[in-house]
Enzyme design. Structure first.
Site, PDB file in Angstrom:
ATOM      1  N   ASP A  39      -7.474  -0.326   3.417  1.00  0.00           N
ATOM      2  CA  ASP A  39      -6.265   0.717   3.129  1.00  0.00           C
ATOM      3  C   ASP A  39      -5.198  -0.142   1.925  1.00  0.00           C
ATOM      4  O   ASP A  39      -5.445  -1.104   1.813  1.00  0.00           O
ATOM      5  CB  ASP A  39      -5.486   1.196   4.281  1.00  0.00           C
ATOM      6  CG  ASP A  39      -4.415   2.007   3.836  1.00  0.00           C
ATOM      7  OD1 ASP A  39      -4.411   2.746   3.289  1.00  0.00           O
ATOM      8  OD2 ASP A  39      -3.322   1.770   4.464  1.00  0.00           O
ATOM      9  N   ASP A  71      -1.498   1.129   0.958  1.00  0.00           N
ATOM     10  CA  ASP A  71      -0.026   0.959   1.166  1.00  0.00           C
ATOM     11  C   ASP A  71       0.095   0.661   2.701  1.00  0.00           C
ATOM     12  O   ASP A  71      -0.484   1.291   3.598  1.00  0.00           O
ATOM     13  CB  ASP A  71       0.421   2.492   1.312  1.00  0.00           C
ATOM     14  CG  ASP A  71       0.572   3.031  -0.341  1.00  0.00           C
ATOM     15  OD1 ASP A  71       1.268   2.776  -1.068  1.00  0.00           O
ATOM     16  OD2 ASP A  71      -0.568   3.658  -0.592  1.00  0.00           O
ATOM     17  N   ASP A  74      -4.092   0.310   8.661  1.00  0.00           N
ATOM     18  CA  ASP A  74      -2.602   0.138   9.313  1.00  0.00           C
ATOM     19  C   ASP A  74      -2.116   1.432  10.053  1.00  0.00           C
ATOM     20  O   ASP A  74      -0.991   1.559  10.537  1.00  0.00           O
ATOM     21  CB  ASP A  74      -1.618  -0.314   8.375  1.00  0.00           C
ATOM     22  CG  ASP A  74      -1.187   1.042   7.335  1.00  0.00           C
ATOM     23  OD1 ASP A  74      -2.057   1.148   6.772  1.00  0.00           O
ATOM     24  OD2 ASP A  74      -0.170   1.533   7.324  1.00  0.00           O
TER      25      ASP A  74
END
Length: 235
Positions: free
Chosen positions: A12, A14, A179
């Site tokens: 991922d 961001d 995240d």
């Protein structure tokens, strides 16, 4: 097959590779201020991250207007507002974002070991490229899949399937690192392992609640299985 447990790692963007929320909030509030609205908070922006910048802007507008996201999405004025936001965000990219600890050296070591590296994000492609370029990360990746690269986005696993086929990697030799619950769901849907970081954006929920295969404190864990000569090699 190398001694490392994975031949392909998808990341991922961001909240995983780069702390981007402060400058996203700046761009959102630049837009809202131009429209005569009060700004939203950093915490609100953090919790809205995950489904792409467009959806985040829609949620911000719905909040300040006291309306629904669907009404914002259908509003005649929205395309112009989105275009203005894009100008603000392009200008803000790289101004208040930074790599998380050990990201660059870990990616360099993994790439030196011959592992295929992919960014898979719901952020729109034009912003993804700007952010990667702002931090000189783009050359470290073999493929970048943004929210508008394919016809679907996370948690749909089409991006995972695309990479497994493209690079000829079996699912058991691929790993997703993210995240959020969106990342965990994407990996589960794609039939691959998922490790999660606790410092990113998970819509206000602890990352442990979505039960990834492993929670790791930072990127340095990813180089542990590498031969010492590769993990320490200057790039």
């Amino acid at each position: 097959m190398n001694d490392y447990p994975y031949d392909l790692i998808l990341f991922d963007l961001d909240g995983t590779l780069i702390e981007t929320a402060p400058e996203i909030a700046d761009a959102v509030n630049d837009t809202l201020t131009r429209l005569g609205h009060a700004p939203v908070t950093q915490k609100e922006v953090d919790d809205w991250i995950g489904y792409g910048t467009r959806e985040l802007l829609i949620k911000a507008l719905a909040k300040v207007l006291g309306t629904t996201t669907e009404q914002v999405r259908q509003a005649e004025a929205f395309p112009a507002i989105e275009a203005e936001f894009g100008q603000h965000y392009q200008r803000r990219c790289g101004t208040r974002s930074h790599l998380y600890p050990h990201v660059r050296e870990t990616l360099q070591a993994l790439r030196a070991a011959g592992i295929k590296l992919v960014v898979m994000t719901n952020k729109e492609g034009r912003y993804t490229q700007t952010v990667l370029d702002a931090h000189q990360l783009a050359p470290l990746f073999d493929r970048v899949i943004s929210g508008d690269t394919l016809s679907v986005k996370k948690p749909n696993p089409a991006g995972i399937a695309d990479c497994l086929q493209r690079f000829g990697v079996a699912p058991e030799r691929a790993l997703f690192v993210g995240d959020s619950s969106i990342d965990v769901a994407t990996a589960r849907n794609g039939g691959i392992a998922v490790w999660a970081l606790p410092y990113g954006y998970n819509m206000g929920e602890p990352i442990e609640s979505c039960q990834p295969d492993r929670v790791i404190p930072d990127f340095s864990v990813l180089t542990t299985p590498l031969p010492d000569r590769v993990a320490a090699a200057p790039v």
